[in-house]
Design an enzyme around this catalytic site. Structure first.
Site, PDB file in Angstrom:
ATOM      1  N   GLY A  17      43.760  37.283  41.746  1.00  0.00           N
ATOM      2  CA  GLY A  17      44.437  35.994  41.142  1.00  0.00           C
ATOM      3  C   GLY A  17      44.452  36.003  39.812  1.00  0.00           C
ATOM      4  N   ASN A  18      43.468  36.654  38.952  1.00  0.00           N
ATOM      5  CA  ASN A  18      43.255  36.674  37.653  1.00  0.00           C
ATOM      6  C   ASN A  18      44.481  37.633  36.973  1.00  0.00           C
ATOM      7  OD1 ASN A  18      42.041  39.108  38.179  1.00  0.00           O
ATOM      8  ND2 ASN A  18      41.232  38.914  36.059  1.00  0.00           N
ATOM      9  N   LYS A 134      39.968  28.674  56.467  1.00  0.00           N
ATOM     10  CA  LYS A 134      40.539  28.575  54.921  1.00  0.00           C
ATOM     11  C   LYS A 134      41.228  27.262  54.354  1.00  0.00           C
ATOM     12  CE  LYS A 134      40.814  32.556  52.567  1.00  0.00           C
ATOM     13  NZ  LYS A 134      40.068  32.657  51.340  1.00  0.00           N
ATOM     14  N   LYS A 219      44.191  39.128  51.378  1.00  0.00           N
ATOM     15  CA  LYS A 219      44.990  39.888  50.576  1.00  0.00           C
ATOM     16  C   LYS A 219      44.237  41.245  50.746  1.00  0.00           C
ATOM     17  CE  LYS A 219      43.214  40.704  45.888  1.00  0.00           C
ATOM     18  NZ  LYS A 219      41.976  39.814  46.020  1.00  0.00           N
ATOM     19  N   LYS A 281      36.099  42.380  49.875  1.00  0.00           N
ATOM     20  CA  LYS A 281      36.592  43.595  49.296  1.00  0.00           C
ATOM     21  C   LYS A 281      35.826  44.848  49.865  1.00  0.00           C
ATOM     22  CE  LYS A 281      37.495  40.940  44.981  1.00  0.00           C
ATOM     23  NZ  LYS A 281      38.780  40.442  45.607  1.00  0.00           N
TER      24      LYS A 281
HETATM   25  P1  ADP Z   1      40.191  38.077  43.497  1.00  0.00           P
HETATM   26  O1  ADP Z   1      41.072  37.079  43.205  1.00  0.00           O
HETATM   27  O2  ADP Z   1      40.216  39.218  42.600  1.00  0.00           O
HETATM   28  O3  ADP Z   1      40.073  38.289  44.950  1.00  0.00           O
HETATM   29  P2  ADP Z   1      37.376  36.739  43.850  1.00  0.00           P
HETATM   30  O4  ADP Z   1      36.905  35.464  43.106  1.00  0.00           O
HETATM   31  O5  ADP Z   1      38.023  36.685  45.529  1.00  0.00           O
HETATM   32  O6  ADP Z   1      38.707  37.422  43.157  1.00  0.00           O
HETATM   33  O7  ADP Z   1      36.220  38.077  43.832  1.00  0.00           O
HETATM   34  C1  ADP Z   1      35.700  38.565  42.703  1.00  0.00           C
HETATM   35  C2  ADP Z   1      34.527  37.624  42.202  1.00  0.00           C
HETATM   36  O8  ADP Z   1      33.382  37.980  43.140  1.00  0.00           O
HETATM   37  C3  ADP Z   1      33.801  37.707  40.989  1.00  0.00           C
HETATM   38  O9  ADP Z   1      34.604  36.967  40.246  1.00  0.00           O
HETATM   39  C4  ADP Z   1      32.370  37.445  41.224  1.00  0.00           C
HETATM   40  O10 ADP Z   1      32.077  36.340  40.783  1.00  0.00           O
HETATM   41  C5  ADP Z   1      32.157  37.508  42.700  1.00  0.00           C
HETATM   42  N1  ADP Z   1      31.262  38.143  43.192  1.00  0.00           N
HETATM   43  C6  ADP Z   1      30.277  37.841  44.253  1.00  0.00           C
HETATM   44  N2  ADP Z   1      29.579  38.571  44.756  1.00  0.00           N
HETATM   45  C7  ADP Z   1      29.670  39.654  43.787  1.00  0.00           C
HETATM   46  C8  ADP Z   1      28.775  40.897  43.718  1.00  0.00           C
HETATM   47  N3  ADP Z   1      27.767  41.315  44.374  1.00  0.00           N
HETATM   48  N4  ADP Z   1      29.392  41.822  42.647  1.00  0.00           N
HETATM   49  C9  ADP Z   1      30.055  41.507  41.915  1.00  0.00           C
HETATM   50  N5  ADP Z   1      30.954  40.407  42.112  1.00  0.00           N
HETATM   51  C10 ADP Z   1      30.673  39.384  42.861  1.00  0.00           C
HETATM   52 MG    MG Z   2      39.732  36.823  46.668  1.00  0.00          MG
END
Ligand code: ADP
Ligand code: MG
Length: 318
Positions: A17-18, A134, A219, A281
Site C-alpha cells: 500500500g505504501n 476482511k 495481494k 507474505k
Molecule cells: P503491505 O501494504 O506492504 O502489504 P502490511 O502492513 O500488510 O503492508 O505489512 C507490512 C507490515 O508488517 C510492516 O509495516 C510491519 O509493521 C508488519 N510486521 C508484522 N510482523 C512483522 C515481522 N515479524 N517483521 C517485519 N514486519 C512485520
Molecule cells: Mg498487506
C-alpha cells in the site's frame, strides 16, 4: 549468495500500500507523487537489466470507492465489490503506467508499459465463503449496520470501537484468468501491471462463463500465484519495513537476512508473523518456493535494487 546473483532476472514485484499512498495522505495529487517515487525505484531495476511484472495492493483505494458509493447511493446506483475492485485496478494501473512511462522516457528507455484488468478464479466451495473476515468500506452506526445485514445480507462486525463494518470472505486465489495474455505481453518485452488488489475474484458458472463474487483477494497470495504461473524466478515483495524480523516490533526484535522454508513454517507456527501483515507474505513465499520458485525477497521499496542483489531486506530460499 551475496554478490553472486545472475542478472538479468525475471521478477514478479508485489507493491504494498505504501508504494501508492503514504498512510494519512490523501488526494490524487499526493498519490501520484508517491507513485512517481515508486516508478523511479522500479526503473532502477530496469536499468540493471531486470524484467519486471508488477502487482499491487488496493486496500485504501477500494475503501475510498466504497465510501463514494455509499455517499452517492441516492444519486447513482451502487456498484458491487468486484466492479469496485476492477475500478481500483484501472485507477492504480493508470497511475503506475503513466509514472513508469514518464520515468522510462526521461531515461531514454523504450519499453512498453501496460495494465491488464485481471480476474482471478476462486473456488465457490472455498471455506472462506462461510467465514467472512476482511473488513471493507465505510463505518456504520449500529442501527444502519442492522439494516444492512437485514436488507442486503451483509455480515457486519464491530471494528475496534470505531463503528460497524462489512466483512467479506478472502478465498484462496486459484487461477489467473488472463494469464496467457499477461505471459504474451511480458515475454514480448512489456512491463506488465496485473492482478492489482489481488485480482477481481470470479467463479466459474455452470455454463462455463465467469461471474464476479463479493469477496476480496489477498495481494501477497495472488502475487505468489502470479509469479508461479509466469515462472519468474524471483518474487520481490516491497513493503514499508526493511525486512522480516523476529520478535517484531519489540525491543528484542532481530532482523533476518536469510530464511528457508522450514524456518518460515516454524516461525509462522510460533506466531511471529501476524495474519493481517507479515503472515500472508511469508505464507506466499513458502507456497511460491514449494511450487518451484527460486527466491523470495522481502524489502522496503527504497532498497529494491540492493535487496535483489542480496545486500538488503530478507532473502528466502527453499
Ligand atoms: P503491505 O501494504 O506492504 O502489504 P502490511 O502492513 O500488510 O503492508 O505489512 C507490512 C507490515 O508488517 C510492516 O509495516 C510491519 O509493521 C508488519 N510486521 C508484522 N510482523 C512483522 C515481522 N515479524 N517483521 C517485519 N514486519 C512485520
Ligand atoms: Mg498487506
Amino acid at each position: 549468495m551475496k554478490g553472486g546473483i545472475d542478472r538479468p532476472l525475471q521478477v514478479t514485484i508485489a507493491l504494498g500500500g505504501n508504494a501508492i499512498v503514504r498512510p494519512g495522505a490523501d488526494g490524487s495529487a499526493v498519490q501520484s507523487a508517491r507513485v512517481r517515487a515508486t516508478a523511479r525505484e522500479l526503473v532502477h531495476l530496469i536499468e540493471e537489466g531486470d524484467r519486471i511484472l508488477i502487482t499491487h495492493g488496493n486496500g485504501p483505494q477500494v475503501g475510498d470507492i466504497l465510501v463514494q458509493n455509499e455517499a452517492a447511493k441516492n444519486l447513482v446506483p451502487q456498484m458491487p465489490l468486484d466492479v469496485c475492485g476492477a475500478e481500483s485496478q484501472g485507477m492504480i494501473g493508470y497511475m503506475l503506467q503513466q509514472a513508469l512511462q514518464g520515468e522510462l522516457g526521461a531515461k531514454g528507455i523504450a519499453m512498453p508499459v501496460v495494465t491488464v484488468l485481471t480476474q482471478v478464479l476462486v473456488d465457490s466451495t472455498d471455506p472462506a465463503f462461510r467465514r467472512p473476515t476482511k473488513p471493507v468500506g465505510p463505518f456504520y452506526s449500529l442501527k444502519e449496520s442492522s439494516r444492512l445485514s437485514r436488507e442486503k445480507g451483509w455480515v457486519m462486525v464491530e471494528d475496534s470501537g470505531r463503528g460497524y463494518r462489512r466483512v467479506v470472505p478472502s478465498p484462496q486465489p486459484r487461477e489467473i484468468v488472463e494469464s496467457e495474455t499477461v505471459a504474451k505481453l511480458f515475454r514480448g518485452g512489456a512491463i506488465v501491471i496485473a492482478a492489482g488488489g489481488g485480482g477481481i475474484p470470479v467463479v466459474r458458472t455452470r455454463g462455463g462463463g465467469l461471474h464476479g463474487v463479493e469477496a476480496v483477494l489477498d495481494k501477497d497470495r495472488t502475487a505468489a500465484l502470479l509469479a508461479t504461473t509466469m515462472k519468474t524466478k524471483v518474487l520481490l515483495i516491497l513493503t514499508d519495513v526493511d525486512g522480516v524480523y523476529l520478535n517484531y516490533p519489540g525491543p528484542r526484535r532481530q532482523k533476518l537476512e536469510v530464511l528457508d522454508v522450514e524456518a518460515c513454517e516454524r516461525h509462522l507456527r510460533e506466531g511471529q508473523f501476524p495474519p493481517g501483515s507479515m503472515g500472508p507474505k511469508i505464507e506466499s513465499a513458502v507456497s511460491f518456493l514449494k511450487a518451484g520458485g527460486e527466491r523470495v525477497v522481502i524489502a522496503s521499496l527504497e532498497e529494491a535494487v540492493e535487496a535483489l542483489a542480496g545486500r538488503a531486506g530478507t532473502t528466502i530460499t527453499f
